[in-house]
Design a protein around this motif. Structure first.
Motif, PDB file in Angstrom:
ATOM      1  N   SER A  65       0.758  -1.389  -0.070  1.00  0.00           N
ATOM      2  CA  SER A  65       0.035  -0.069  -0.061  1.00  0.00           C
ATOM      3  C   SER A  65       0.921   1.204  -0.049  1.00  0.00           C
ATOM      4  O   SER A  65       0.636   2.184  -0.594  1.00  0.00           O
ATOM      5  CB  SER A  65      -1.014  -0.065   1.255  1.00  0.00           C
ATOM      6  OG  SER A  65      -0.438  -0.278   2.411  1.00  0.00           O
ATOM      7  N   SER A  74      -0.762  -0.041   9.806  1.00  0.00           N
ATOM      8  CA  SER A  74      -1.052  -1.271   9.052  1.00  0.00           C
ATOM      9  C   SER A  74      -0.487  -1.179   7.654  1.00  0.00           C
ATOM     10  O   SER A  74      -0.789  -0.177   7.078  1.00  0.00           O
ATOM     11  CB  SER A  74      -2.679  -1.489   9.195  1.00  0.00           C
ATOM     12  OG  SER A  74      -3.350  -1.636  10.434  1.00  0.00           O
ATOM     13  N   SER A  76      -1.050  -3.043   3.977  1.00  0.00           N
ATOM     14  CA  SER A  76      -1.812  -3.924   2.972  1.00  0.00           C
ATOM     15  C   SER A  76      -0.943  -4.274   1.906  1.00  0.00           C
ATOM     16  O   SER A  76      -0.183  -3.720   1.421  1.00  0.00           O
ATOM     17  CB  SER A  76      -3.127  -2.913   2.441  1.00  0.00           C
ATOM     18  OG  SER A  76      -3.880  -2.532   3.539  1.00  0.00           O
ATOM     19  N   ASP A  78      -0.651  -7.021  -1.517  1.00  0.00           N
ATOM     20  CA  ASP A  78      -1.231  -7.688  -2.755  1.00  0.00           C
ATOM     21  C   ASP A  78      -0.238  -8.459  -3.217  1.00  0.00           C
ATOM     22  O   ASP A  78       0.774  -8.028  -3.806  1.00  0.00           O
ATOM     23  CB  ASP A  78      -2.010  -6.612  -3.558  1.00  0.00           C
ATOM     24  CG  ASP A  78      -3.417  -6.088  -3.152  1.00  0.00           C
ATOM     25  OD1 ASP A  78      -3.707  -6.751  -2.621  1.00  0.00           O
ATOM     26  OD2 ASP A  78      -3.234  -4.960  -3.473  1.00  0.00           O
ATOM     27  N   LYS A 142      -4.696 -11.164  -0.920  1.00  0.00           N
ATOM     28  CA  LYS A 142      -4.694  -9.868  -0.378  1.00  0.00           C
ATOM     29  C   LYS A 142      -4.300 -10.215   1.197  1.00  0.00           C
ATOM     30  O   LYS A 142      -5.133 -11.330   1.592  1.00  0.00           O
ATOM     31  CB  LYS A 142      -5.734  -8.996  -0.430  1.00  0.00           C
ATOM     32  CG  LYS A 142      -5.869  -8.452  -1.906  1.00  0.00           C
ATOM     33  CD  LYS A 142      -7.089  -7.563  -1.972  1.00  0.00           C
ATOM     34  CE  LYS A 142      -7.085  -6.516  -3.366  1.00  0.00           C
ATOM     35  NZ  LYS A 142      -8.258  -5.749  -3.604  1.00  0.00           N
ATOM     36  N   TYR A 143      -3.823  -9.464   1.798  1.00  0.00           N
ATOM     37  CA  TYR A 143      -3.628  -9.734   3.188  1.00  0.00           C
ATOM     38  C   TYR A 143      -3.087  -8.341   3.920  1.00  0.00           C
ATOM     39  O   TYR A 143      -2.371  -7.421   3.210  1.00  0.00           O
ATOM     40  CB  TYR A 143      -2.855 -10.882   3.768  1.00  0.00           C
ATOM     41  CG  TYR A 143      -1.502 -10.413   3.522  1.00  0.00           C
ATOM     42  CD1 TYR A 143      -0.464 -10.257   4.565  1.00  0.00           C
ATOM     43  CD2 TYR A 143      -0.732 -10.930   2.203  1.00  0.00           C
ATOM     44  CE1 TYR A 143       0.995  -9.802   4.326  1.00  0.00           C
ATOM     45  CE2 TYR A 143       0.507 -10.926   2.014  1.00  0.00           C
ATOM     46  CZ  TYR A 143       1.289 -10.257   2.935  1.00  0.00           C
ATOM     47  OH  TYR A 143       2.781 -10.342   2.895  1.00  0.00           O
ATOM     48  N   GLN A 144      -3.427  -8.222   5.320  1.00  0.00           N
ATOM     49  CA  GLN A 144      -2.968  -7.033   6.019  1.00  0.00           C
ATOM     50  C   GLN A 144      -2.120  -7.438   7.298  1.00  0.00           C
ATOM     51  O   GLN A 144      -2.345  -8.606   7.688  1.00  0.00           O
ATOM     52  CB  GLN A 144      -4.337  -6.268   6.579  1.00  0.00           C
ATOM     53  CG  GLN A 144      -4.629  -5.192   5.596  1.00  0.00           C
ATOM     54  CD  GLN A 144      -5.673  -4.346   6.276  1.00  0.00           C
ATOM     55  OE1 GLN A 144      -6.054  -4.375   7.291  1.00  0.00           O
ATOM     56  NE2 GLN A 144      -5.797  -3.299   5.554  1.00  0.00           N
TER      57      GLN A 144
END
Length: 421
Positions: A65, A74, A76, A78, A142-144
């Motif tokens: 991100s 946080s 993000s 991809d 996708k993950y965070q």
């Protein structure tokens, strides 16, 4: 090599199994034997296809991100997988190898309530997802990662695993996908109860009229354009029959040296060290805003010095270094501080940020006080970990004229730092 041998072995076994079923149907005959052969044929052919399908040729890349954060933010992520031939795959297990540096929880002010229990902010992160691509050419994952800890974090590889419907045939491939994110320490406002600027401290005079002190009068002179009306000395003007203006003592700028203890601690004090870095970064930000002159010294395995400056570029360099600094070095902070005293100019304001307090450090700080106009000592430690001996050392520092600030859980969890200088 081991995986190649495993694939070849399973391929040979599948072909042999197919040959056995065909031979059984040919020699046995009958509906049952041929039904068994044709019923197993699609699955065996699919197994062979999975074994021969080159998943290592896939194109895997990752996007963030953004690349720069503050502690507690946080991230993000991809992950994109592209394949040229749409071979039908029932499932794919995608696993991100998270850097070990992310196995800590980065928090803002609320995290310092765990100063006495550093293990509470350790958490191993494992990122794994299952996708069902079938004929899709593109797979997106996708993950965070919440609560990023301070530091420079390097991502390296992604693992993809797939197989047949029954799990008899499995294949996996590792993809090198480099990536980097930089997490700066969280910064807070710093409320200082005493102004740092004084007349006897520093070496560079300030020629700004807005910084001129109007309480110490050193003489009078004739009025000049630009002088304030309130500076006129009416008694002297009446005696000399001319407009006379008061002369004030020229104020000197405050030269501040900020020292961070980055030496290795006998007892791991990870949260206290993060608090030291956060307080240091917040003080640097405070001086950057007021455009004051500041030097920065880090004492650890290496001695890093940023000379006196008001430049925003230099302040940014300090913050970048603070984002990467880790406690290291066998030499004690007291010894390092004592060695550095000889090369420092006199009459500085010295601010020391540490999480360790020993008798030898007390001696080094008192010697530093004898050379400089003011020494401010910041001691960051969990309240329950401050022993009676350390409280006595703090009292001795105060008696010697050192400004002492003790920051434990109650002070570190506030919205802003409130300190005495």
């Amino acid at each position: 090599m081991k995986q190649t041998v495993n694939i070849v072995g399973k391929l040979v076994f599948t072909i042999v199994l197919l040959a056995i079923l065909y031979a059984y149907a040919m020699f046995q005959g009958g509906f049952v034997s041929w039904f068994l052969f044709y019923g197993m044929l699609p699955f065996l052919i699919y197994m062979i296809g999975v074994l021969l399908y080159p998943i290592s040729k896939w194109d895997v890349h990752r996007t963030f991100s953004k690349h720069m954060f503050q502690s507690g933010d946080s991230l993000s992520v991809d992950v994109y997988i592209e394949r040229k031939f749409p071979f039908p795959l029932y499932y794919c297990v995608i696993e991100e190898y998270v850097p070990e540096t992310l196995n800590r929880v980065g928090t803002k002010s609320e995290g310092y309530q765990y100063m006495n229990n550093p293990d509470a902010l350790r958490k191993a992160k494992r990122i794994k997802r299952v996708a069902f691509p079938w004929f899709k050419r593109s797979i997106q994952f996708k993950y965070q990662i919440p609560h990023l800890p301070r530091g420079e974090h390097h991502f390296h590889s992604v693992r993809v695993k797939t197989g047949d419907f029954f799990g008899f045939v499995t294949k996996q491939a590792y993809y090198t996908v480099p990536g980097r994110v930089l997490v700066y320490p969280h910064k807070r406002d710093v409320s200082m109860t005493k102004r740092v600027n004084s007349f006897d401290e520093g070496a560079a005079p300030s020629y700004s009229q807005t910084k001129r002190d109007t309480t110490v009068v050193t003489g009078v002179r004739e009025y000049a354009p630009g002088d304030r009306f309130s500076w006129i000395d009416w008694k002297t003007s009446a005696k000399k029959n001319a407009m006379m203006t008061k002369e004030f003592e020229q104020q000197k700028s405050s030269d501040v040296l900020l020292v961070l203890d980055a030496t290795e601690s006998p007892d791991e004090k990870r949260i206290a060290f993060e608090g030291s870095v956060e307080l240091t970064a917040s003080i640097i930000q405070s001086y950057k805003r007021r455009e004051a002159q500041l030097a920065f010294l880090v004492l650890g395995s290496e001695h890093k010095f940023f000379p006196f400056t008001k430049s925003n570029v230099s302040f940014d360099g300090m913050n970048q270094y603070l984002s990467r600094v880790e406690p290291d070095g066998k030499t004690t902070f007291a010894e390092s501080l004592l060695k550095q005293q000889q090369g420092l100019p006199n009459h500085l304001i010295v601010m020391i940020v540490t999480r360790n307090l020993t008798p030898s450090l007390k001696t080094s700080v008192i010697r530093l006080k004898q050379k400089h106009a003011r020494v401010v000592f910041f001691y960051i430690e969990a309240k329950e970990q401050i022993s009676g001996e350390q409280r006595q050392l703090l009292r001795e520092l105060e008696v010697s004229g050192v400004v002492v600030n003790v920051l434990s859980e109650a002070e570190m969890t506030q919205a802003k730092f409130e300190v005495s200088t």
